[in-house]
Design an enzyme around this catalytic site. Structure first.
Site, PDB file in Angstrom:
ATOM      1  N   THR A  55     -15.804   7.191  74.018  1.00 19.20           N
ATOM      2  CA  THR A  55     -16.031   5.760  73.916  1.00 19.20           C
ATOM      3  C   THR A  55     -15.200   5.068  74.986  1.00 19.20           C
ATOM      4  OG1 THR A  55     -16.134   3.889  72.400  1.00 19.20           O
ATOM      5  CG2 THR A  55     -14.338   5.447  72.015  1.00 19.20           C
TER       6      THR A  55
ATOM      7  N   ALA B 100     -23.364  -3.329  77.735  1.00 21.70           N
ATOM      8  CA  ALA B 100     -24.324  -3.079  76.654  1.00 21.70           C
ATOM      9  C   ALA B 100     -25.655  -3.777  76.938  1.00 21.70           C
ATOM     10  CB  ALA B 100     -23.742  -3.570  75.331  1.00 21.70           C
TER      11      ALA B 100
ATOM     12  N   ASN C 118     -21.758   9.751  76.717  1.00 18.31           N
ATOM     13  CA  ASN C 118     -21.013   9.445  75.484  1.00 18.31           C
ATOM     14  C   ASN C 118     -20.929  10.658  74.555  1.00 18.31           C
ATOM     15  OD1 ASN C 118     -23.642   9.440  74.375  1.00 18.31           O
ATOM     16  ND2 ASN C 118     -23.013   8.012  72.786  1.00 18.31           N
TER      17      ASN C 118
ATOM     18  N   LYS D  11     -16.756   6.600  79.345  1.00 17.97           N
ATOM     19  CA  LYS D  11     -18.142   7.066  79.509  1.00 17.97           C
ATOM     20  C   LYS D  11     -18.544   7.302  80.976  1.00 17.97           C
ATOM     21  CE  LYS D  11     -19.511   4.736  75.286  1.00 17.97           C
ATOM     22  NZ  LYS D  11     -20.495   3.927  74.580  1.00 17.97           N
TER      23      LYS D  11
ATOM     24  N   ASP E 164     -26.508   6.627  73.509  1.00 24.28           N
ATOM     25  CA  ASP E 164     -26.396   5.180  73.246  1.00 24.28           C
ATOM     26  C   ASP E 164     -27.722   4.444  73.467  1.00 24.28           C
ATOM     27  OD1 ASP E 164     -23.686   5.097  72.598  1.00 24.28           O
ATOM     28  OD2 ASP E 164     -23.075   4.904  74.684  1.00 24.28           O
TER      29      ASP E 164
ATOM     30  N   SER F 211     -16.291   6.574  63.717  1.00 24.05           N
ATOM     31  CA  SER F 211     -16.997   7.851  63.875  1.00 24.05           C
ATOM     32  C   SER F 211     -16.506   8.961  62.940  1.00 24.05           C
ATOM     33  CB  SER F 211     -16.927   8.312  65.334  1.00 24.05           C
ATOM     34  OG  SER F 211     -17.691   7.429  66.127  1.00 24.05           O
TER      35      SER F 211
ATOM     36  N   TYR G 206     -21.401  -5.854  64.652  1.00 24.00           N
ATOM     37  CA  TYR G 206     -21.576  -5.524  63.231  1.00 24.00           C
ATOM     38  C   TYR G 206     -20.373  -5.932  62.385  1.00 24.00           C
ATOM     39  CZ  TYR G 206     -18.971  -1.358  64.630  1.00 24.00           C
ATOM     40  OH  TYR G 206     -18.025  -0.508  65.135  1.00 24.00           O
TER      41      TYR G 206
ATOM     42  N   GLY H  48     -26.927 -11.764  77.212  1.00 22.99           N
ATOM     43  CA  GLY H  48     -25.840 -10.884  77.646  1.00 22.99           C
ATOM     44  C   GLY H  48     -26.336  -9.853  78.638  1.00 22.99           C
ATOM     45  N   ALA H  49     -25.592  -9.691  79.712  1.00 20.17           N
ATOM     46  CA  ALA H  49     -25.966  -8.728  80.751  1.00 20.17           C
ATOM     47  C   ALA H  49     -24.742  -7.949  81.219  1.00 20.17           C
ATOM     48  CB  ALA H  49     -26.629  -9.448  81.921  1.00 20.17           C
TER      49      ALA H  49
HETATM   50  P1  ATR Z   1     -19.993  -4.742  76.787  1.00 18.02           P
HETATM   51  O1  ATR Z   1     -19.729  -3.415  77.434  1.00 18.02           O
HETATM   52  O2  ATR Z   1     -19.636  -4.794  75.327  1.00 18.02           O
HETATM   53  O3  ATR Z   1     -21.336  -5.266  77.075  1.00 18.02           O
HETATM   54  P2  ATR Z   1     -18.992  -6.514  78.821  1.00 18.02           P
HETATM   55  O4  ATR Z   1     -19.616  -5.679  79.867  1.00 18.02           O
HETATM   56  O5  ATR Z   1     -17.625  -7.074  79.043  1.00 18.02           O
HETATM   57  O6  ATR Z   1     -18.907  -5.740  77.427  1.00 18.02           O
HETATM   58  O7  ATR Z   1     -20.026  -7.730  78.516  1.00 18.02           O
HETATM   59  C1  ATR Z   1     -19.698  -8.815  77.696  1.00 18.02           C
HETATM   60  C2  ATR Z   1     -20.877  -9.775  77.662  1.00 18.02           C
HETATM   61  O8  ATR Z   1     -20.529 -10.933  76.889  1.00 18.02           O
HETATM   62  C3  ATR Z   1     -21.288 -10.306  79.035  1.00 18.02           C
HETATM   63  O9  ATR Z   1     -22.667 -10.598  79.009  1.00 18.02           O
HETATM   64  C4  ATR Z   1     -20.453 -11.557  79.132  1.00 18.02           C
HETATM   65  O10 ATR Z   1     -20.921 -12.526  80.047  1.00 18.02           O
HETATM   66  P3  ATR Z   1     -20.487 -12.436  81.609  1.00 18.02           P
HETATM   67  O11 ATR Z   1     -21.326 -11.323  82.202  1.00 18.02           O
HETATM   68  O12 ATR Z   1     -20.792 -13.764  82.171  1.00 18.02           O
HETATM   69  O13 ATR Z   1     -19.022 -12.091  81.615  1.00 18.02           O
HETATM   70  C5  ATR Z   1     -20.577 -12.100  77.724  1.00 18.02           C
HETATM   71  N1  ATR Z   1     -19.492 -13.013  77.405  1.00 18.02           N
HETATM   72  C6  ATR Z   1     -18.226 -12.670  77.069  1.00 18.02           C
HETATM   73  N2  ATR Z   1     -17.500 -13.789  76.837  1.00 18.02           N
HETATM   74  C7  ATR Z   1     -18.318 -14.853  77.029  1.00 18.02           C
HETATM   75  C8  ATR Z   1     -18.163 -16.269  76.927  1.00 18.02           C
HETATM   76  N3  ATR Z   1     -17.006 -16.830  76.571  1.00 18.02           N
HETATM   77  N4  ATR Z   1     -19.242 -17.053  77.188  1.00 18.02           N
HETATM   78  C9  ATR Z   1     -20.426 -16.501  77.534  1.00 18.02           C
HETATM   79  N5  ATR Z   1     -20.637 -15.172  77.642  1.00 18.02           N
HETATM   80  C10 ATR Z   1     -19.603 -14.352  77.393  1.00 18.02           C
END
Ligand code: ATR
Length: 311
Positions: A73, A162, A98, A77, A133, A28, A252, A158-159
């Site tokens: 960050t 983010a 943020n 947040k 964000d 930043s 990135y 991913g859930a």
């Molecule tokens: P962020 O705030 O960056 O989203 P987070 O909330 O820790 O970080 O989310 C990380 C994401 O990557 C989640 O979707 C996580 O899956 P889970 O919800 O099952 O934890 C996914 N992730 C991280 N490591 C993983 C792995 N080894 N295999 C599959 N998914 C993974």
């Protein structure tokens, strides 16, 4: 930019910055300082490593020192959401702050950015919380992939934090079909419940689309790809990237993850997550300055910092 990273400091110089824990990898300051300079603002953008236990006192102190504003960050947040005096609709909507703007009020006027006011006339001050964000996700995807999201089919991998914001924001943009995939499937169900209740124009599905079904966009919102030896964030048996038109990776660094590399080879139009960092910064600076921000200046400063090359 010869005197980058610091713009010339005078007694009248104003400050803003980012608080995180840790903070040393933040891009930043590198993107904000040259942009503020190009805008003719006598401001400097700093970065501070602040433990969450000290967040409140640092924010109060920054306000007292006449800071313009502050970015937050990880992990601040949600804490900041509880600490600010006023929540903008963006922060209220996404449940996280943020960007903070320090504001003041004179006897007859509305709340204004504190830097615009003569300090002797300020009768009251407050911290206003914003979230830049969520808008940045959609702006980055739609501008960098030149696509309009309304009505489209999107696979979101991913859930986590983010992924959840992206899912809700995509539904807000009226994506037609949203396929949620996550290692921990219960998180997909929680997101689907919210979308089904509040954002009815999107049909949300748990898991991959039927094999062979074309999709407009695949997004990686997992952390898989940050490390070279990470597994892929999707199951190639269940998702054929040749059926996808666009692919976006929120990561990135590296600039091209294995996922993005495979998507490119499969003929997808691809972009990485640098635009999300860029556009949350553009919006924050717009909120603080109430002026147009030269996006190209900020973008090339950020590229220079992250990839040692301008774009
Ligand atoms: P962020 O705030 O960056 O989203 P987070 O909330 O820790 O970080 O989310 C990380 C994401 O990557 C989640 O979707 C996580 O899956 P889970 O919800 O099952 O934890 C996914 N992730 C991280 N490591 C993983 C792995 N080894 N295999 C599959 N998914 C993974």
């Amino acid at each position: 930019m010869s005197d980058y990273p610091f713009n010339r400091i005078k007694a009248t110089t104003r400050y803003c910055g980012v608080l995180g824990y840790p903070i040393k990898h933040s891009g930043s300051p590198a993107m904000h300082n040259p942009t503020m300079k190009a805008m003719g603002l006598d401001w400097n953008y700093l970065a501070f490593e602040v433990h969450p236990d000290h967040l409140r006192e640092v924010l109060v102190g920054a306000g007292r020192m006449g800071f313009v504003g502050m970015n937050l960050t990880v992990p601040h947040k949600l804490l900041a959401y509880e600490m600010v005096d006023h929540l903008d609709a963006s922060a209220e909507r996404w449940g996280a702050v943020n960007t903070i703007r320090f504001e003041g009020r004179t006897e007859s006027e509305d709340w204004e950015p504190i830097w615009k006011l003569e300090s002797t006339r300020v009768t009251e001050t407050r911290m206003s919380g914003y979230n830049t964000d969520a808008d940045a996700v959609v702006r980055a995807i739609s501008e960098e992939l030149s696509m309009d999201l309304a009505g489209k089919s999107v696979v979101l991998l991913g859930a986590g934090g983010a992924g959840k914001v992206a899912a809700l924001k995509l539904a807000d943009e009226k994506v037609g079909n949203l396929f949620l995939v996550n290692r921990t499937e219960s998180k997909c169900h929680e997101i689907k419940e919210v979308i089904d209740r509040e954002l009815e124009s999107t049909a949300t599905h748990i898991g991959y689309p039927d094999s062979g079904q074309p999709v407009d966009l695949v997004i990686n919102a997992t952390s898989l790809g940050l490390k070279n030896d990470d597994p892929l964030p999707f199951d190639p048996e269940k998702l054929d990237l040749r059926k996808a038109r666009h692919a976006y990776d929120m990561i990135y660094q590296p600039a091209t993850t294995r996922f993005l590399g495979l998507a490119s080879e499969a003929g997808c139009h691809v972009a990485n997550g640098l635009g999300m960092l860029l556009y949350q910064g553009v919006k924050a600076l717009e909120i603080w300055s109430e002026a147009d921000v030269p996006v190209d200046v900020m973008k090339s400063a950020l590229h220079q910092h992250i990839y040692q090359s301008e774009k």
